[in-house]
Design a protein around this motif. Structure first.
Motif, PDB file in Angstrom:
ATOM      1  N   GLY A 221      10.793  88.667 -55.197  1.00 55.76           N
ATOM      2  CA  GLY A 221      10.426  89.510 -56.334  1.00 55.76           C
ATOM      3  C   GLY A 221       8.931  89.725 -56.418  1.00 55.76           C
ATOM      4  O   GLY A 221       8.279  90.044 -55.425  1.00 55.76           O
ATOM      5  N   VAL A 222       8.352  89.496 -57.625  1.00 55.37           N
ATOM      6  CA  VAL A 222       6.916  89.739 -57.816  1.00 55.37           C
ATOM      7  C   VAL A 222       6.090  88.456 -57.603  1.00 55.37           C
ATOM      8  O   VAL A 222       4.909  88.431 -57.911  1.00 55.37           O
ATOM      9  CB  VAL A 222       6.641  90.362 -59.216  1.00 55.37           C
ATOM     10  N   ASP A 223       6.743  87.404 -57.058  1.00 58.18           N
ATOM     11  CA  ASP A 223       5.989  86.177 -56.739  1.00 58.18           C
ATOM     12  C   ASP A 223       5.080  86.405 -55.526  1.00 58.18           C
ATOM     13  O   ASP A 223       4.173  85.621 -55.274  1.00 58.18           O
ATOM     14  CB  ASP A 223       6.940  85.008 -56.396  1.00 58.18           C
ATOM     15  N   VAL A 224       5.402  87.432 -54.739  1.00 57.26           N
ATOM     16  CA  VAL A 224       4.562  87.761 -53.580  1.00 57.26           C
ATOM     17  C   VAL A 224       4.138  89.210 -53.731  1.00 57.26           C
ATOM     18  O   VAL A 224       4.729  89.956 -54.515  1.00 57.26           O
ATOM     19  CB  VAL A 224       5.345  87.591 -52.242  1.00 57.26           C
ATOM     20  N   SER A 225       3.072  89.589 -53.000  1.00 58.32           N
ATOM     21  CA  SER A 225       2.622  90.976 -53.162  1.00 58.32           C
ATOM     22  C   SER A 225       3.462  91.911 -52.273  1.00 58.32           C
ATOM     23  O   SER A 225       3.608  91.678 -51.079  1.00 58.32           O
ATOM     24  CB  SER A 225       1.120  91.009 -52.863  1.00 58.32           C
ATOM     25  N   GLN A 226       4.077  92.903 -52.909  1.00 56.62           N
ATOM     26  CA  GLN A 226       4.895  93.889 -52.188  1.00 56.62           C
ATOM     27  C   GLN A 226       4.630  95.241 -52.824  1.00 56.62           C
ATOM     28  O   GLN A 226       4.500  95.339 -54.041  1.00 56.62           O
ATOM     29  CB  GLN A 226       6.393  93.598 -52.334  1.00 56.62           C
ATOM     30  N   THR A 227       4.581  96.271 -52.011  1.00 59.51           N
ATOM     31  CA  THR A 227       4.248  97.592 -52.531  1.00 59.51           C
ATOM     32  C   THR A 227       5.401  98.559 -52.322  1.00 59.51           C
ATOM     33  O   THR A 227       5.972  98.624 -51.233  1.00 59.51           O
ATOM     34  CB  THR A 227       2.996  98.149 -51.791  1.00 59.51           C
ATOM     35  N   GLN A 228       5.704  99.321 -53.384  1.00 60.15           N
ATOM     36  CA  GLN A 228       6.772 100.312 -53.278  1.00 60.15           C
ATOM     37  C   GLN A 228       6.182 101.630 -52.754  1.00 60.15           C
ATOM     38  O   GLN A 228       5.054 101.991 -53.103  1.00 60.15           O
ATOM     39  CB  GLN A 228       7.406 100.524 -54.663  1.00 60.15           C
ATOM     40  N   ALA A 229       6.956 102.313 -51.935  1.00 61.24           N
ATOM     41  CA  ALA A 229       6.514 103.625 -51.419  1.00 61.24           C
ATOM     42  C   ALA A 229       6.543 104.633 -52.564  1.00 61.24           C
ATOM     43  O   ALA A 229       7.271 104.444 -53.546  1.00 61.24           O
ATOM     44  CB  ALA A 229       7.450 104.074 -50.309  1.00 61.24           C
ATOM     45  N   SER A 230       5.782 105.720 -52.441  1.00 60.87           N
ATOM     46  CA  SER A 230       5.894 106.785 -53.447  1.00 60.87           C
ATOM     47  C   SER A 230       7.235 107.490 -53.216  1.00 60.87           C
ATOM     48  O   SER A 230       7.795 107.440 -52.110  1.00 60.87           O
ATOM     49  CB  SER A 230       4.743 107.785 -53.313  1.00 60.87           C
ATOM     50  N   ILE A 231       7.719 108.135 -54.281  1.00 60.70           N
ATOM     51  CA  ILE A 231       9.009 108.831 -54.163  1.00 60.70           C
ATOM     52  C   ILE A 231       8.936 109.882 -53.059  1.00 60.70           C
ATOM     53  O   ILE A 231       9.846 110.020 -52.243  1.00 60.70           O
ATOM     54  CB  ILE A 231       9.399 109.469 -55.518  1.00 60.70           C
ATOM     55  N   GLU A 232       7.813 110.575 -53.034  1.00 60.91           N
ATOM     56  CA  GLU A 232       7.648 111.657 -52.054  1.00 60.91           C
ATOM     57  C   GLU A 232       7.662 111.115 -50.612  1.00 60.91           C
ATOM     58  O   GLU A 232       8.367 111.636 -49.740  1.00 60.91           O
ATOM     59  CB  GLU A 232       6.321 112.347 -52.346  1.00 60.91           C
ATOM     60  N   GLU A 233       6.906 110.053 -50.421  1.00 58.55           N
ATOM     61  CA  GLU A 233       6.807 109.465 -49.075  1.00 58.55           C
ATOM     62  C   GLU A 233       8.189 108.986 -48.588  1.00 58.55           C
ATOM     63  O   GLU A 233       8.591 109.255 -47.450  1.00 58.55           O
ATOM     64  CB  GLU A 233       5.843 108.273 -49.171  1.00 58.55           C
ATOM     65  N   PHE A 234       8.919 108.320 -49.475  1.00 55.32           N
ATOM     66  CA  PHE A 234      10.210 107.761 -49.044  1.00 55.32           C
ATOM     67  C   PHE A 234      11.260 108.859 -48.872  1.00 55.32           C
ATOM     68  O   PHE A 234      12.077 108.806 -47.949  1.00 55.32           O
ATOM     69  CB  PHE A 234      10.679 106.676 -50.030  1.00 55.32           C
TER      70      PHE A 234
END
Ligand code: SPV
Ligand code: MG
Length: 309
Positions: free
Chosen positions: A148-161
């Motif tokens: 979850g948010v215990d580690v750094s993770q980045t979501q793609a933008s809607i457009e990019e994905f």
């Protein structure tokens, strides 16, 4: 049912051609509306998914297909689940499973990597006879979602994905293969509205299925998502991975509108403690006699896989 079992046994010994296996997932979802999938990370676990059956109230129950999990494929190789195990190695695992099974396979494709690479990846999987790839809307160094948010993770933008989905779709040859878009908004605490907005966008981009992931143990957010998702006019099959909210039964999931349930890591998680116990027992007793009760009999392991005599 029994007739089906006989057919499955015949298929296993004969094998199956890629095009027949590839079509099976879409067909089962269309005909039955629901499929139960279990994780496999090598030939042996593939065989367990293929062959395990129980009989209850005159009904034979079995798994519909296999999930080649990035977590379990990596863990079985002693590696972290960070897209470190490369596609060639993942393909080898898939091939090992395909060698000894006939049921449909869903591959956990992590982020799918670069869109330009994903175009080739999906073609390879399609040619091999895999039925679907799940790609998640994250960018950069992917970590397992259950952190979850215990580690750094980045979501793609809607457009990019969305762009990634449509590029992958365009490179496919058949209509059989499914691109399933995995939404990480609930995992990354971006909220329900964001998850629903993404589901709409990814369907418009051509996604053949949606996976909504959650690590909340109550299952409430999954129920809320399903309720709202079911109102979409252009709804596509919905996949869930109930690892943390596993008190919810398959019947409830079906009633919520779920089409694919994936038990994503249970063969590996059940095997590991059993193996550690046997290793510790040998150290403790300086002989293996005490492991006798922990282990399957020698005769059984010799005859488990036919053809070794
Ligand atoms: C996996 O099985 O590798 C998955 C599902 O991606 S989860 O581990 O729950 O993120
Ligand atoms: Mg994974």
């Amino acid at each position: 049912m029994i007739k089906d079992n006989v057919r499955v046994e015949e298929n296993i010994s004969k094998g199956i051609m890629p095009e027949t296996r590839r079509k099976a997932l879409k067909r089962i979802i269309k005909e039955e509306g629901f499929i139960r999938i279990l994780e496999a990370h090598n030939g042996l676990t593939g065989l367990i998914v293929e062959k395990t059956k129980i009989r209850r109230d005159n009904e034979v129950k079995e798994f519909g297909g296999m999930w080649v999990s990035s977590l379990c494929d990596s863990t079985a190789k002693g590696k972290p689940d960070i897209e470190l195990v490369d596609f060639t190695s993942r393909t080898n695992t898939i091939n090992d499973i395909m060698e000894v099974t006939t049921k449909p396979i869903i591959v956990d494709g992590d982020t799918g990597g670069e869109a330009e690479h994903l175009k080739f990846t999906v073609k390879t999987l399609e040619r091999l006879g895999v039925s679907a790839i799940v790609i998640e809307d994250k960018v950069g160094l992917k970590k397992n979602s259950l952190f979850g948010v215990d580690v750094s993770q980045t979501q793609a933008s809607i457009e990019e994905f969305s762009n990634k989905i449509s590029l992958a779709k365009k490179s496919l040859i058949t209509d059989d293969f499914m691109i399933i878009a995995r939404i990480e908004s609930l995992i990354l605490e971006k909220g329900m509205d964001d998850a629903l907005e993404r589901a709409k966008a990814y369907i418009e981009a051509g996604s053949d299925g949606i996976m909504i992931h959650s690590r909340e143990s109550s299952g409430d957010e999954i129920k809320e998502f399903c309720n709202k998702y079911n109102k979409f006019e252009n709804r596509v099959p919905l996949l869930v991975v109930p690892t943390t909210y596993n008190h919810i039964s398959e019947k409830e999931l079906k009633d919520m509108g779920v089409n694919i349930v994936v038990y994503a890591n249970h063969l590996l998680r059940s095997a590991y403690p059993a193996m550690v116990k046997a290793a510790e027992s040998i150290l403790d007793n300086e002989r293996s006699f005490e492991t006798n009760d922990l282990c399957m009999p020698i005769k059984e392991i010799l005859t488990l896989i036919p053809g070794g005599e």
